[in-house]
Every structure is written in structure tokens, then in C-alpha cells.
Write a protein that holds these residues in place. Sequence first.
Motif, mmCIF file in Angstrom:
data_model
loop_
_atom_site.group_PDB
_atom_site.id
_atom_site.type_symbol
_atom_site.label_atom_id
_atom_site.label_comp_id
_atom_site.label_asym_id
_atom_site.label_seq_id
_atom_site.Cartn_x
_atom_site.Cartn_y
_atom_site.Cartn_z
ATOM 1 N N SER A 291 86.225 56.474 91.041
ATOM 2 C CA SER A 291 86.374 55.049 90.715
ATOM 3 C C SER A 291 87.666 54.731 89.963
ATOM 4 C CB SER A 291 85.208 54.612 89.818
ATOM 5 O OG SER A 291 83.976 54.917 90.413
ATOM 6 N N SER A 292 88.399 55.739 89.542
ATOM 7 C CA SER A 292 89.501 55.466 88.604
ATOM 8 C C SER A 292 90.900 55.492 89.215
ATOM 9 C CB SER A 292 89.461 56.482 87.452
ATOM 10 O OG SER A 292 88.224 56.441 86.793
ATOM 11 N N HIS A 293 90.997 55.871 90.496
ATOM 12 C CA HIS A 293 92.321 56.029 91.111
ATOM 13 C C HIS A 293 92.918 54.670 91.488
ATOM 14 C CE1 HIS A 293 89.333 55.712 94.261
ATOM 15 N NE2 HIS A 293 90.279 55.196 95.037
ATOM 16 N N GLY B 195 82.032 48.423 87.685
ATOM 17 C CA GLY B 195 83.251 47.775 88.185
ATOM 18 C C GLY B 195 84.116 47.120 87.132
ATOM 19 N N HIS B 196 83.850 47.416 85.819
ATOM 20 C CA HIS B 196 84.741 46.815 84.799
ATOM 21 C C HIS B 196 85.012 47.764 83.633
ATOM 22 C CE1 HIS B 196 81.447 45.375 81.925
ATOM 23 N NE2 HIS B 196 80.743 45.693 82.989
ATOM 24 N N GLY B 197 84.967 49.076 83.897
ATOM 25 C CA GLY B 197 85.055 50.037 82.799
ATOM 26 C C GLY B 197 86.438 50.564 82.483
ATOM 27 N N PHE B 198 87.459 50.195 83.253
ATOM 28 C CA PHE B 198 88.762 50.831 83.034
ATOM 29 C C PHE B 198 89.388 50.372 81.715
ATOM 30 C CE2 PHE B 198 92.895 52.543 83.720
ATOM 31 C CZ PHE B 198 92.721 53.572 84.632
ATOM 32 N N LYS B 199 89.496 49.055 81.571
ATOM 33 C CA LYS B 199 90.156 48.475 80.382
ATOM 34 C C LYS B 199 89.483 48.904 79.090
ATOM 35 C CE LYS B 199 88.459 44.489 82.011
ATOM 36 N NZ LYS B 199 87.291 45.117 82.679
ATOM 37 N N GLN C 299 73.152 62.737 90.252
ATOM 38 C CA GLN C 299 73.045 64.096 90.822
ATOM 39 C C GLN C 299 72.959 65.126 89.702
ATOM 40 O OE1 GLN C 299 76.065 65.238 93.653
ATOM 41 N NE2 GLN C 299 75.789 63.404 94.907
ATOM 42 N N LEU C 300 73.773 64.917 88.653
ATOM 43 C CA LEU C 300 73.772 65.866 87.535
ATOM 44 C C LEU C 300 72.556 65.696 86.638
ATOM 45 C CD1 LEU C 300 77.572 65.693 86.720
ATOM 46 C CD2 LEU C 300 76.335 67.796 87.226
ATOM 47 N N LEU C 301 72.038 64.461 86.587
ATOM 48 C CA LEU C 301 70.904 64.206 85.688
ATOM 49 C C LEU C 301 69.564 64.625 86.282
ATOM 50 C CD1 LEU C 301 71.837 60.731 84.116
ATOM 51 C CD2 LEU C 301 72.044 63.006 83.080
ATOM 52 N N ALA D 112 80.376 61.310 84.952
ATOM 53 C CA ALA D 112 80.551 61.758 86.337
ATOM 54 C C ALA D 112 80.570 60.597 87.335
ATOM 55 C CB ALA D 112 79.453 62.755 86.693
ATOM 56 N N GLY D 113 80.720 59.355 86.829
ATOM 57 C CA GLY D 113 80.852 58.194 87.714
ATOM 58 C C GLY D 113 79.698 58.121 88.710
ATOM 59 N N PRO D 114 80.003 57.933 90.005
ATOM 60 C CA PRO D 114 78.929 57.769 91.001
ATOM 61 C C PRO D 114 78.088 59.025 91.225
ATOM 62 C CG PRO D 114 81.117 57.674 92.037
ATOM 63 C CD PRO D 114 81.344 57.720 90.563
ATOM 64 N N TRP D 115 78.516 60.163 90.658
ATOM 65 C CA TRP D 115 77.745 61.414 90.809
ATOM 66 C C TRP D 115 76.788 61.633 89.628
ATOM 67 C CZ3 TRP D 115 82.829 60.941 92.374
ATOM 68 C CH2 TRP D 115 83.124 61.285 93.689
HETATM 69 C C1 LIG Z 1 88.262 48.659 93.432
HETATM 70 C C2 LIG Z 1 87.999 48.737 91.974
HETATM 71 C C3 LIG Z 1 88.594 47.829 91.117
HETATM 72 C C4 LIG Z 1 88.342 47.878 89.759
HETATM 73 N N1 LIG Z 1 88.981 46.999 88.945
HETATM 74 C C5 LIG Z 1 88.807 47.092 87.609
HETATM 75 C C6 LIG Z 1 89.562 46.257 86.753
HETATM 76 O O1 LIG Z 1 90.367 45.446 87.210
HETATM 77 N N2 LIG Z 1 89.390 46.393 85.419
HETATM 78 C C7 LIG Z 1 88.510 47.296 84.878
HETATM 79 O O2 LIG Z 1 88.392 47.365 83.657
HETATM 80 N N3 LIG Z 1 87.793 48.116 85.688
HETATM 81 C C8 LIG Z 1 87.924 48.039 87.018
HETATM 82 N N4 LIG Z 1 87.239 48.869 87.851
HETATM 83 C C9 LIG Z 1 86.231 49.758 87.285
HETATM 84 C C10 LIG Z 1 86.787 51.040 86.744
HETATM 85 O O3 LIG Z 1 87.826 51.522 87.547
HETATM 86 C C11 LIG Z 1 85.626 52.032 86.621
HETATM 87 O O4 LIG Z 1 84.617 51.447 85.814
HETATM 88 C C12 LIG Z 1 86.063 53.340 86.007
HETATM 89 O O5 LIG Z 1 87.146 53.866 86.735
HETATM 90 C C13 LIG Z 1 84.896 54.327 85.997
HETATM 91 O O6 LIG Z 1 85.397 55.584 85.617
HETATM 92 P P1 LIG Z 1 84.502 56.889 85.522
HETATM 93 O O7 LIG Z 1 85.317 57.866 84.770
HETATM 94 O O8 LIG Z 1 83.165 56.514 85.024
HETATM 95 O O9 LIG Z 1 84.258 57.339 87.037
HETATM 96 P P2 LIG Z 1 85.145 58.189 88.057
HETATM 97 O O10 LIG Z 1 86.544 57.723 88.063
HETATM 98 O O11 LIG Z 1 84.435 58.182 89.356
HETATM 99 O O12 LIG Z 1 85.148 59.646 87.450
HETATM 100 C C14 LIG Z 1 84.055 60.510 87.531
HETATM 101 C C15 LIG Z 1 84.604 61.889 87.777
HETATM 102 O O13 LIG Z 1 83.565 62.858 87.672
HETATM 103 C C16 LIG Z 1 83.827 63.874 88.592
HETATM 104 N N5 LIG Z 1 82.602 64.617 88.840
HETATM 105 C C17 LIG Z 1 81.427 64.136 89.335
HETATM 106 N N6 LIG Z 1 80.512 65.108 89.461
HETATM 107 C C18 LIG Z 1 81.104 66.242 89.033
HETATM 108 C C19 LIG Z 1 80.666 67.594 88.940
HETATM 109 N N7 LIG Z 1 79.447 67.978 89.327
HETATM 110 N N8 LIG Z 1 81.526 68.505 88.451
HETATM 111 C C20 LIG Z 1 82.779 68.153 88.048
HETATM 112 N N9 LIG Z 1 83.255 66.880 88.152
HETATM 113 C C21 LIG Z 1 82.426 65.939 88.620
HETATM 114 C C22 LIG Z 1 84.313 63.094 89.816
HETATM 115 O O14 LIG Z 1 84.969 63.888 90.751
HETATM 116 C C23 LIG Z 1 85.192 62.048 89.168
HETATM 117 O O15 LIG Z 1 86.526 62.455 89.075
HETATM 118 C C24 LIG Z 1 87.469 48.848 89.226
HETATM 119 C C25 LIG Z 1 86.866 49.783 90.085
HETATM 120 C C26 LIG Z 1 87.125 49.732 91.439
HETATM 121 C C27 LIG Z 1 86.456 50.722 92.339
#
Ligand SMILES: Cc1cc2nc3c(=O)[nH]c(=O)nc-3n(C[C@H](O)[C@H](O)[C@H](O)COP(=O)(O)OP(=O)(O)OC[C@H]3O[C@@H](n4cnc5c(N)ncnc54)[C@H](O)[C@@H]3O)c2cc1C
Length: 391
Positions: A48-50, A349-353, A209-211, A203-206
Motif C-alpha cells: 500500500s505504500s509505494h 486508505g489514509h495512513g501515509f501522512k 494472515q499473520l494473526l 503487515a498491511g493487507p497481509w
Molecule cells: C492508491 C492509494 C492512495 C493513497 N493515498 C493516500 C494519501 O493521499 N494520503 C495518505 O495519508 N494515505 C494514502 N494512502 C494510504 C496509505 O498509503 C496506506 O495507509 C499506507 O501505505 C499503509 O501502509 P502499511 O505499512 O500499513 O502497509 P503496506 O505498505 O502494505 O506494508 C505492509 C508490508 O508488510 C509486508 N509483509 C506482509 N506480510 C509479511 C510477512 N509475512 N513477512 C514479511 N513481510 C510481510 C508487505 O510485503 C508490505 O511491504 C493511499 C493508499 C493507496 C493504495
Amino acid sequence: MATTHSELYDAIVIGAGIEGCFTSYHFAKNKRKVLLLEQFFLPHSRGSSHGQTRIIRRAYPEEFYTKMMEECYQIWAQLENESGTKLYRQAGFLVLGKKEEAEFRALWANLSKQGVEYKYLDSEELKRRFPNIRLPPEQVGILESSGGVLYANKALKVLQDLIRQLGGVIHDGEKVAEIKPGFPVTVTTTTRSYQAKSLVITAGPWTNQLLLPLGIQLPLQTLRINVCYWREKDPGSYGENFPCFFGLFPDLGLHHIYGLPATEYPGMMKIAYHHGNKADPDERDCPSASPDVADVQIVSSFVRDYFPGLQPQPAIMESCMYTNSPDANFILDRHPKHANIIIGAGFSGHGFKLAPVVGKVLYELGTKSTLSYDLTPFQIRRFYHLNKASL
Ligand SMILES: Cc1cc2nc3c(=O)[nH]c(=O)nc-3n(C[C@H](O)[C@H](O)[C@H](O)COP(=O)(O)OP(=O)(O)OC[C@H]3O[C@@H](n4cnc5c(N)ncnc54)[C@H](O)[C@@H]3O)c2cc1C
């Protein structure tokens, strides 16, 4: 067979998205031994973070997010200073909607209450300031000057470099296969086992699976989002001087459409629908997965009707994942049965900032430190009445 690594870490963090990176950064900055494990080789675009950009804003209907954003802005600036890298561009943030609409009113009231700098634009002023947005007459705007663009991929890179410089360890290409709760907690990946005093799962969308083997499933929905870029008819018309925007148009049948100025790909504005379709994160980009054409058509009609200076067909389409909680608020809490396992999930969908403060409170939970924020809105227990968190 996985070999055991003898070092005892203060914390293991699973997942090098923005939430796991900020969490690890706070551990390392506070001189704790931290190991960040990522299943894919970095950088990657599977979670979700790229991507190049994200919106940053204080404009929220909920007071607690606007309060957290105060410190987030400070930490983003600190990160820019520590790394010498520009991560934020103050483009402004424009909320579009109707004065009477409940969410619009709540957001407006919250900004006023918390003294955030903004300008209210009635429909005439809106037309004058932004002639290239053509909305129905009763639509108005709120322009928050501190809103803007975060450079997402750069932020991830900067954080990962800083974690290492501060003594943290990052192992990418190592998927966590097993977690053995206890003190210490044991984490086994595809290649090795590690032990730590605490474990943070980001672990974002995963996450579920881990829980699952840890006896808990959270009410999370994983959604695939189509990120579309729309070509300007007249190059530069929605460029550097155009703000980020968020549209609340329930009466137009359009909930939550957002956009960022045309800077990421030259001459193309990013406009996307803040909703998606259920998808397994491991199948997001399978050739057999349907491209969710309906969502793209919704945005396409929006662009055709209200952004006349853009071609109404997407020029580029990319994918990303949302992990939504039922109330769209984050989950920042301990595992209900294993107090040294901390969960950061449901960023909806709003966790980056907000990741700078998310990382800080996950660090505080992981070290049993005094909490900087009231985490009541983020507790797992709020789902108990829904009977959706199976414990
Ligand atoms: C299109 C889009 C637009 C967005 N726009 C905004 C915005 O404008 N402003 C804002 O604030 N937010 C925005 N967001 C939301 C924000 O980007 C997400 O809330 C945030 O990136 C979530 O990050 P995360 O670290 O939880 O998840 P992720 O980035 O998915 O990171 C989870 C990581 O865990 C790793 N992982 C999972 N399982 C395992 C395992 N078993 N072993 C090892 N590693 C594992 C995955 O590979 C991944 O790298 C947007 C999101 C999207 C998709």
C-alpha cells in the motif's frame, strides 16, 4: 530448516511499508535494537505504500487525526532535515462539497475549532480561483494552505537508510512464516529464527494472515484500488499551481474522489476513487483479476463532467491496496492475549501522512512507555459489539 539467530532484539517489526518503517525508525532513534523484516526485496510495489506521491492534510472531520497531524508535520520536517531530502511540497488541499453535507460541515467545524489556517470559498470564489474545475453551482470549497504532496517512495528510501544509520537491521526478501508468542517472542522466516522482547505487526493487507495462527481475525477488508492518471489537454493547466483535492459529492452519487496535481508523470493529473473492490493481496496483479472497470468509469465520468481540461480516458493505470476497518479508523493496539505483540493495521486508505505518529505510538506500546495520544478510537475492543473480531 531455519537457523536461529542468537541476538535478542528489543523489537522485531514485520512489514517495511510506511507504518513499519516509521515504527522501526522510532525504535532505532531511541537506541533500541530493532529488526525490520520484509517479505519482498526492497523497494517493491506489492503493498500500500509505494508510488511517487500521497496527500498530506490537516483537514479531517475527526479531531483526533487533526491533533496527530500537528506532530506528523514536525516529524516529516525532521526527516527532511536529517536526510537532506525534500519529502513535502506545500501545494494546498482543497475540499469540495456542499455546505449542508454532514462530513463537509464536520471537517469545517473541526478546522475552525483547532485553529488550522484555511479559506472558505463560496461557489463564485471557487469558480474564480479554479476556472478549470466546473462544478454544479451549489458546490463550495475549503482550501487548507498547509496541505500538499508527500513524496512516498523517497520517504520509504530515506527511512530505510536512516534506520540502518541508527543501528537498526533490515532484512528484505524474508517472509515471516511463524510467530511463537511468549517472552521472548520467536519469529521464524523462510530462512532464520529471531527473538525479541516485543513484536510489532505492520503487515498491511497481509495482517490477518499473520494473526490467524495467533487466534485473532480483525474485521479488515482488503481492496484493490485503481490509480488513474489523466492527461492534460493544455499542458500545465493542472500542474504545480493546482492544489490536491478531495471531493465529497454524495448527492452526485460520487463519494470521495481525490486528486493530486500533474507533477508525478509530466502532464498527467492523478485522480482516483477512494473505494475499491475486494482482492487478495497475493492476487492483486494476477492476469485473471478483473480490472474493476466500473470504478474507472465512475472517475472517467467525473473527469469528463467536472475537469474539462483533462482527457476523460485514463492515460496510465496502476494498482495499490487499501486495508479498510469498518469505521475507517486505524487499529493501534496490543494483541488481546499477548501483551508484547503490537498490531498496527486498518489504515483504510489514509495512513501515509499519519505514519510518523503511528510509528511513535506503536513504539510506545512496544516499550510500555507512556502513550503520547489517547488510543481509544484505535482499540480492537471497539469491534467486539460487531462480533467481528474473533478472539
Ligand atoms: C492508491 C492509494 C492512495 C493513497 N493515498 C493516500 C494519501 O493521499 N494520503 C495518505 O495519508 N494515505 C494514502 N494512502 C494510504 C496509505 O498509503 C496506506 O495507509 C499506507 O501505505 C499503509 O501502509 P502499511 O505499512 O500499513 O502497509 P503496506 O505498505 O502494505 O506494508 C505492509 C508490508 O508488510 C509486508 N509483509 C506482509 N506480510 C509479511 C510477512 N509475512 N513477512 C514479511 N513481510 C510481510 C508487505 O510485503 C508490505 O511491504 C493511499 C493508499 C493507496 C493504495
